[in-house]
Design an enzyme around this catalytic site. Structure first.
Site, PDB file in Angstrom:
ATOM      1  N   PRO A 187       0.956  -1.308  -0.185  1.00 33.61           N
ATOM      2  CA  PRO A 187      -0.431  -0.091   0.257  1.00 33.61           C
ATOM      3  C   PRO A 187       0.848   1.612   0.035  1.00 33.61           C
ATOM      4  O   PRO A 187       2.055   1.671   0.922  1.00 33.61           O
ATOM      5  CB  PRO A 187      -0.906   0.198   1.153  1.00 33.61           C
ATOM      6  N   CYS A 188       0.842   2.388  -1.002  1.00 33.61           N
ATOM      7  CA  CYS A 188       1.305   3.579  -1.406  1.00 33.61           C
ATOM      8  C   CYS A 188       0.624   4.588  -0.105  1.00 33.61           C
ATOM      9  O   CYS A 188       1.855   5.024  -0.203  1.00 33.61           O
ATOM     10  CB  CYS A 188       1.271   3.882  -2.871  1.00 33.61           C
ATOM     11  N   GLN A 189      -0.134   4.403   0.385  1.00 35.36           N
ATOM     12  CA  GLN A 189      -0.800   5.268   1.205  1.00 35.36           C
ATOM     13  C   GLN A 189      -0.164   6.333   2.353  1.00 35.36           C
ATOM     14  O   GLN A 189       0.697   7.302   2.454  1.00 35.36           O
ATOM     15  CB  GLN A 189      -1.456   5.446   1.773  1.00 35.36           C
ATOM     16  N   PHE A 235       3.321   6.217   2.474  1.00 39.66           N
ATOM     17  CA  PHE A 235       4.249   7.261   1.786  1.00 39.66           C
ATOM     18  C   PHE A 235       3.584   8.652   0.351  1.00 39.66           C
ATOM     19  O   PHE A 235       4.843   9.100  -0.084  1.00 39.66           O
ATOM     20  CB  PHE A 235       5.131   6.645   1.119  1.00 39.66           C
ATOM     21  N   SER A 236       2.945   8.158   0.339  1.00 37.70           N
ATOM     22  CA  SER A 236       1.665   8.795  -1.419  1.00 37.70           C
ATOM     23  C   SER A 236       1.775  10.295  -0.746  1.00 37.70           C
ATOM     24  O   SER A 236       2.047  10.765   0.658  1.00 37.70           O
ATOM     25  CB  SER A 236       0.671   8.836  -1.651  1.00 37.70           C
TER      26      SER A 236
END
Length: 406
Positions: free
Chosen positions: A79-81, A83-84
């Protein structure tokens, strides 16, 4: 070649790796809507996904020991959240940080290679040490954190071990690069971090392939030869004037035609021009997911993608699907939302791959996906290097009196 994929989403990365020749033993995804999309395509008879074994569950609950035999590739996009740029920037403090689970998968499955995709925010200055930690833990997966040891202290131990030159029983050669999908034939300016590792004992020297498409070549085809406009039947009177900021770049090209050494960036027009306008309901209705969505409006920061450029990055959004990145700006200065089929094409999903959910949910899945073409290019290179390996003796065999361990 056998593969396992974690955090599968709607299947963009999995489609690309399957196209490259990897057979998925398991695909793990907790989101029910994404799993529904994959299963719907299985029911529709889409051949590439027909035998996919989808596990709708949290990766934390998946039993890696249930997979027998050696794994050639472990892939996934944690999941990128955390680091987004549009997220909370919590990194390791965000409970959605699943990199530790990926580390565990590497330890347990001991794949010959792994492939990870994540957002460019992972390279931001305030995450730089954690990114170092990710790479070092992937390089030395069996050097686990001690009880109650912080990742910062664990990083220090990993750095010391890495610099010592001591060979691990299980270690990986890790490399990463920030790639723009437009540089590889995807009609979208999409920058993402890719991390690839090969097991140390394989002695593979691997590097990312160089770009095959460039903006310079697109500029040349538009404003010097006119090939771009001629291909699309745009008359001289209907062609826009060259932007002032590009004139100086053209002067630097000179007459040596260096830009023709690569293909031009693909544009939105290149990708969707054969689709009928979605406003024409009678014709568009025959194309799956090509449904007109009303209500698009342009305002600062919400201007849509230029028809004659690669699209802006399609995004899933933290607080809902962002409209500006999922909107088309027409030469008439009108704007409209991309249909799901158009967005799927911009992510290079095949036309027979359908998204059965609502527009917003489908766009979220598409925005979260890895472009299929880019996934294929990287996975095909990984497979090529694995195929070139000499035959390996089974664990426990002896060579010159020396027993080989796995």
């Amino acid at each position: 070649m056998k593969s396992v994929e974690l955090f599968t989403g709607a299947g963009g990365l999995a489609l690309g790796t399957a196209k490259a020749g990897f057979h998925h033993l398991a695909l793990v995804e907790r989101d029910k809507h994404s799993c529904h999309t994959i299963r719907e395509n299985q029911q529709r008879g889409v051949s590439v996904v027909r035998d996919w074994r989808v596990h709708q569950m949290d990766v934390l609950d998946f039993d890696f020991s249930s997979l027998g035999g050696e794994i050639d590739l472990l892939a996934g996009g944690p999941p990128c959240q955390p680091f987004s740029i549009g997220g909370r920037h919590g990194a390791h403090l965000d409970k959605r940080d699943m990199f530790p689970r990926f580390f565990q998968a590497v330890r347990e499955l001991r794949p010959k290679a792994f492939l990870i995709e994540n957002v460019r925010g992972l390279l931001r200055q305030n995450f730089i040490n954690y990114f170092k930690y990710i790479n070092l833990q992937l390089a030395h997966p069996e050097m686990q954190p001690k009880q109650d040891e912080s990742w910062v202290d664990h990083l220090a131990r990993l750095q010391g071990h890495h610099n010592s030159g001591v060979r691990d029983d299980l270690g990986y050669r890790v490399t990463f690069r920030l790639l723009n999908a437009a540089d590889y034939g995807v009609a979208q300016k999409r920058e993402r971090v890719f991390i690839v590792g090969f097991r140390d004992d394989l002695n593979v020297n691997w590097s990312f392939r160089e770009p095959t498409h460039t903006e310079e070549a697109l500029i040349w085809h538009k404003w010097v030869t006119g090939e771009y406009w001629e291909k699309h039947g745009v008359s001289s009177n209907d062609r826009p004037e060259i932007p002032a900021k590009l004139k100086s770049r053209l002067q630097r090209f000179g007459t040596n035609l260096l830009s023709t050494m690569t293909a031009p960036w693909c544009t939105v027009r290149d990708t969707i021009s054969d689709l009928p306008p979605p406003e024409n309901v009678d014709i568009a209705a025959s194309i799956p997911n090509h449904v007109y969505i009303p209500g698009a409006k342009s305002y600062p920061g919400h201007t849509g993608s230029n028809l004659d450029e690669p699209a802006k990055t399609l995004k899933a959004g933290v607080h809902g699907v962002p409209g500006g990145e999922n909107m088309l700006a027409l030469p008439s200065r009108e704007v409209r939302y991309f249909t799901v089929r158009e967005a799927a094409r911009l992510q290079t999903f095949p036309d027979d791959y359908c998204f059965p959910c609502t527009w917003g949910e489908s766009m979220r899945q598409i925005g979260n996906a890895v472009p299929v073409t880019l996934a294929y290019i990287i996975a095909a290179s990984i497979r090529q290097h694995l195929e070139e390996l000499p035959p390996q003796l089974p664990s426990g065999s002896s060579v010159g009196g020396k027993v080989l361990s796995r």
